[in-house]
Design a protein around this motif. Structure first.
Motif, mmCIF file in Angstrom:
data_model
loop_
_atom_site.group_PDB
_atom_site.id
_atom_site.type_symbol
_atom_site.label_atom_id
_atom_site.label_comp_id
_atom_site.label_asym_id
_atom_site.label_seq_id
_atom_site.Cartn_x
_atom_site.Cartn_y
_atom_site.Cartn_z
ATOM 1 N N GLY A 247 -0.540 21.522 -22.979
ATOM 2 C CA GLY A 247 -1.312 21.443 -24.204
ATOM 3 C C GLY A 247 -0.847 22.342 -25.326
ATOM 4 N N TRP A 248 -0.032 23.331 -25.022
ATOM 5 C CA TRP A 248 0.458 24.206 -26.087
ATOM 6 C C TRP A 248 1.392 23.429 -26.990
ATOM 7 N N GLU A 249 1.309 23.702 -28.291
ATOM 8 C CA GLU A 249 2.170 23.011 -29.244
ATOM 9 C C GLU A 249 3.637 23.378 -29.004
ATOM 10 N N GLY A 250 4.519 22.462 -29.369
ATOM 11 C CA GLY A 250 5.951 22.638 -29.142
ATOM 12 C C GLY A 250 6.547 23.857 -29.815
ATOM 13 N N SER A 251 5.928 24.340 -30.890
ATOM 14 C CA SER A 251 6.465 25.503 -31.587
ATOM 15 C C SER A 251 6.067 26.824 -30.925
ATOM 16 N N ALA A 252 5.183 26.780 -29.919
ATOM 17 C CA ALA A 252 4.734 28.008 -29.245
ATOM 18 C C ALA A 252 5.874 28.631 -28.445
ATOM 19 N N HIS A 253 5.985 29.948 -28.512
ATOM 20 C CA HIS A 253 7.017 30.667 -27.771
ATOM 21 C C HIS A 253 6.615 30.736 -26.292
ATOM 22 N N ASP A 254 7.599 30.678 -25.401
ATOM 23 C CA ASP A 254 7.325 30.695 -23.962
ATOM 24 C C ASP A 254 6.518 31.924 -23.542
ATOM 25 N N SER A 255 6.771 33.080 -24.152
ATOM 26 C CA SER A 255 6.025 34.293 -23.777
ATOM 27 C C SER A 255 4.551 34.173 -24.145
ATOM 28 N N GLN A 256 4.255 33.456 -25.213
ATOM 29 C CA GLN A 256 2.869 33.226 -25.619
ATOM 30 C C GLN A 256 2.159 32.332 -24.596
ATOM 31 N N VAL A 257 2.837 31.305 -24.130
ATOM 32 C CA VAL A 257 2.266 30.391 -23.144
ATOM 33 C C VAL A 257 2.076 31.112 -21.805
ATOM 34 N N LEU A 258 3.051 31.916 -21.386
ATOM 35 C CA LEU A 258 2.928 32.693 -20.153
ATOM 36 C C LEU A 258 1.758 33.664 -20.248
ATOM 37 N N GLY A 259 1.628 34.355 -21.362
ATOM 38 C CA GLY A 259 0.519 35.280 -21.553
ATOM 39 C C GLY A 259 -0.816 34.583 -21.436
ATOM 40 N N ASP A 260 -0.917 33.380 -21.988
ATOM 41 C CA ASP A 260 -2.154 32.613 -21.878
ATOM 42 C C ASP A 260 -2.432 32.242 -20.426
ATOM 43 N N ALA A 261 -1.405 31.808 -19.704
ATOM 44 C CA ALA A 261 -1.570 31.430 -18.295
ATOM 45 C C ALA A 261 -2.062 32.611 -17.456
ATOM 46 N N LEU A 262 -1.553 33.800 -17.737
ATOM 47 C CA LEU A 262 -1.940 34.990 -16.972
ATOM 48 C C LEU A 262 -3.323 35.510 -17.350
ATOM 49 N N SER A 263 -3.778 35.234 -18.573
ATOM 50 C CA SER A 263 -5.052 35.789 -19.038
ATOM 51 C C SER A 263 -6.258 34.906 -18.754
ATOM 52 N N ARG A 264 -6.060 33.685 -18.360
ATOM 53 C CA ARG A 264 -7.186 32.780 -18.086
ATOM 54 C C ARG A 264 -7.898 33.182 -16.796
ATOM 55 N N PRO A 265 -9.246 33.012 -16.760
ATOM 56 C CA PRO A 265 -9.996 33.369 -15.546
ATOM 57 C C PRO A 265 -9.468 32.678 -14.286
ATOM 58 N N ASN A 266 -9.109 31.421 -14.362
ATOM 59 C CA ASN A 266 -8.540 30.691 -13.221
ATOM 60 C C ASN A 266 -7.061 30.423 -13.454
ATOM 61 N N GLY A 267 -6.407 31.342 -14.123
ATOM 62 C CA GLY A 267 -5.009 31.165 -14.495
ATOM 63 C C GLY A 267 -4.037 31.501 -13.389
ATOM 64 N N LEU A 268 -2.794 31.647 -13.788
ATOM 65 C CA LEU A 268 -1.707 31.948 -12.851
ATOM 66 C C LEU A 268 -1.889 33.329 -12.267
ATOM 67 N N LYS A 269 -1.821 33.429 -10.957
ATOM 68 C CA LYS A 269 -1.906 34.708 -10.247
ATOM 69 C C LYS A 269 -0.553 34.990 -9.604
ATOM 70 N N ILE A 270 0.009 36.147 -9.916
ATOM 71 C CA ILE A 270 1.284 36.555 -9.325
ATOM 72 C C ILE A 270 0.987 37.291 -8.014
ATOM 73 N N PRO A 271 1.509 36.814 -6.871
ATOM 74 C CA PRO A 271 1.255 37.485 -5.601
ATOM 75 C C PRO A 271 1.776 38.937 -5.594
ATOM 76 N N GLU A 272 1.114 39.799 -4.861
ATOM 77 C CA GLU A 272 1.533 41.200 -4.716
ATOM 78 C C GLU A 272 2.976 41.289 -4.235
ATOM 79 N N GLY A 273 3.708 42.232 -4.801
ATOM 80 C CA GLY A 273 5.080 42.476 -4.373
ATOM 81 C C GLY A 273 6.131 41.613 -5.035
ATOM 82 N N ILE A 274 5.714 40.660 -5.875
ATOM 83 C CA ILE A 274 6.677 39.787 -6.542
ATOM 84 C C ILE A 274 7.355 40.522 -7.693
ATOM 85 N N ILE A 275 6.585 41.287 -8.458
ATOM 86 C CA ILE A 275 7.164 42.015 -9.593
ATOM 87 C C ILE A 275 7.150 43.497 -9.338
#
Length: 76
Positions: free
Chosen positions: A48-76
């Motif tokens: 749903g993000w517009e084509g002009s959106a930067h990838d870091s902006q889309v990633l930030g949105d995915a990580l900040s959503r209540p049911n968003g992307l969760k990075i497993p422990e030890g990955i980063i």
């Protein structure tokens, strides 16, 4: 988690907002962010993000959503 990546898919949007959906290539696009397992199963999709959106902006949105992307422990 196996991999995360974003891609652009063609999008049909109203004329008045087409400017925001202009991707780096020809036409209007939607920025789609996905995460997959090592078995190539989708575990997260954010579309749903517009084509002009930067990838870091889309990633930030995915990580900040209540049911968003969760990075497993030890990955980063």
């Amino acid at each position: 988690m196996g991999a995360i990546d974003g891609t652009h898919v063609p999008a049909n949007v109203p004329v008045e907002i087409q400017g925001k959906f202009r991707g780096q290539k020809e036409g209007t696009t939607q920025n789609v962010f996905t995460a997959i397992t090592f078995n190539l199963k989708f575990i997260y999709v954010l579309a749903g993000w517009e084509g002009s959106a930067h990838d870091s902006q889309v990633l930030g949105d995915a990580l900040s959503r209540p049911n968003g992307l969760k990075i497993p422990e030890g990955i980063i």
